[in-house]
Enzyme design. Sequence first.
Site, mmCIF file in Angstrom:
data_model
loop_
_atom_site.group_PDB
_atom_site.id
_atom_site.type_symbol
_atom_site.label_atom_id
_atom_site.label_comp_id
_atom_site.label_asym_id
_atom_site.label_seq_id
_atom_site.Cartn_x
_atom_site.Cartn_y
_atom_site.Cartn_z
ATOM 1 N N GLY A 46 -77.980 85.406 -66.717
ATOM 2 C CA GLY A 46 -77.248 84.186 -66.402
ATOM 3 C C GLY A 46 -78.027 83.411 -65.359
ATOM 4 O O GLY A 46 -78.888 83.983 -64.671
ATOM 5 N N GLN A 51 -79.627 77.547 -58.472
ATOM 6 C CA GLN A 51 -80.683 78.569 -58.325
ATOM 7 C C GLN A 51 -82.070 78.028 -58.630
ATOM 8 O O GLN A 51 -83.073 78.669 -58.312
ATOM 9 C CB GLN A 51 -80.406 79.756 -59.252
ATOM 10 C CG GLN A 51 -79.184 80.557 -58.869
ATOM 11 C CD GLN A 51 -79.039 81.763 -59.769
ATOM 12 O OE1 GLN A 51 -78.437 81.668 -60.829
ATOM 13 N NE2 GLN A 51 -79.611 82.888 -59.365
ATOM 14 N N CYS A 96 -78.857 89.504 -58.518
ATOM 15 C CA CYS A 96 -78.955 88.045 -58.649
ATOM 16 C C CYS A 96 -80.415 87.663 -58.500
ATOM 17 O O CYS A 96 -81.104 88.178 -57.614
ATOM 18 C CB CYS A 96 -78.114 87.393 -57.552
ATOM 19 S SG CYS A 96 -78.201 85.599 -57.547
ATOM 20 N N LEU A 97 -80.891 86.761 -59.367
ATOM 21 C CA LEU A 97 -82.303 86.343 -59.302
ATOM 22 C C LEU A 97 -82.616 85.680 -57.959
ATOM 23 O O LEU A 97 -83.761 85.676 -57.525
ATOM 24 C CB LEU A 97 -82.623 85.380 -60.453
ATOM 25 C CG LEU A 97 -82.586 85.985 -61.859
ATOM 26 C CD1 LEU A 97 -82.795 84.901 -62.909
ATOM 27 C CD2 LEU A 97 -83.639 87.085 -62.015
ATOM 28 N N HIS A 138 -69.783 85.127 -61.995
ATOM 29 C CA HIS A 138 -70.909 85.147 -61.046
ATOM 30 C C HIS A 138 -71.573 83.765 -60.997
ATOM 31 O O HIS A 138 -71.863 83.249 -59.909
ATOM 32 C CB HIS A 138 -71.899 86.242 -61.483
ATOM 33 C CG HIS A 138 -73.157 86.328 -60.661
ATOM 34 N ND1 HIS A 138 -73.508 87.460 -59.955
ATOM 35 C CD2 HIS A 138 -74.162 85.447 -60.450
ATOM 36 C CE1 HIS A 138 -74.664 87.246 -59.336
ATOM 37 N NE2 HIS A 138 -75.083 86.030 -59.630
ATOM 38 N N GLU A 139 -71.790 83.170 -62.179
ATOM 39 C CA GLU A 139 -72.479 81.869 -62.224
ATOM 40 C C GLU A 139 -71.589 80.743 -61.710
ATOM 41 O O GLU A 139 -72.069 79.839 -61.015
ATOM 42 C CB GLU A 139 -72.970 81.559 -63.646
ATOM 43 C CG GLU A 139 -73.910 82.597 -64.269
ATOM 44 C CD GLU A 139 -75.069 83.010 -63.384
ATOM 45 O OE1 GLU A 139 -75.500 82.224 -62.516
ATOM 46 O OE2 GLU A 139 -75.549 84.151 -63.551
ATOM 47 N N HIS A 142 -71.731 80.484 -58.059
ATOM 48 C CA HIS A 142 -72.920 79.792 -57.545
ATOM 49 C C HIS A 142 -72.659 78.302 -57.333
ATOM 50 O O HIS A 142 -73.230 77.685 -56.430
ATOM 51 C CB HIS A 142 -74.088 79.931 -58.532
ATOM 52 C CG HIS A 142 -74.938 81.159 -58.323
ATOM 53 N ND1 HIS A 142 -75.629 81.404 -57.159
ATOM 54 C CD2 HIS A 142 -75.224 82.195 -59.141
ATOM 55 C CE1 HIS A 142 -76.307 82.544 -57.270
ATOM 56 N NE2 HIS A 142 -76.073 83.059 -58.465
HETATM 57 ZN ZN LIG Z 1 -76.762 84.860 -59.152
#
Ligand SMILES: [Zn+2]
Length: 174
Positions: A46, A51, A96-97, A138-139, A142
């Site tokens: 995702g 991000q 998380c990236l 999660h997204e 963000h």
């Molecule tokens: Zn993330």
Amino acid sequence: MDTLDLRIYGDPVLRKKAARIELFDEKLKEFAAAMIRTMIAERGIGLAAPQVGISKRLIIALGMRDLDDASAPPLVLANPVATDRSSETWSYEEGCLSVPGISAAVIRPNEVSVAYQDLAGEERTISAEGIFARILLHEIDHLDGTLFIDHLSSANKSLAKSKLKRLDQYKHLF
Ligand SMILES: [Zn+2]
């Protein structure tokens, strides 16, 4: 094919409330395609626009049916809102990236319904469960400047703290 640069923990864009998408044009489609390329290149499941430094309410989520379904097609959601969450929850190790090197168990609802707009601006809803529901939540987090580490218990948070401090320093050095 170009990919986008990931923003890492400590970058203020990750803490901003993102703006609604108003214009569903060709540029938005190109941006979504670049986000998908970036997510795949980084082996993510995702990705949210902040991000990659764009404070807009756009997310990508793999429509995974179960934890092994990594070849699921990516779904693009503009202005997503979680309209309904199940009261049953489950715990699963998230990463998380934008927070590399850290993973921790987060409790989230089993199921969620999400209202969103597709890339043509059409209003849609989707019901998701399990890992897919988790990715969506999660997204969406963000987009409001929330990271998965914000959901940790204080014990787990202090465990993650020293690693986070290092990430923050790293970000300022490079
Ligand atoms: Zn993330």
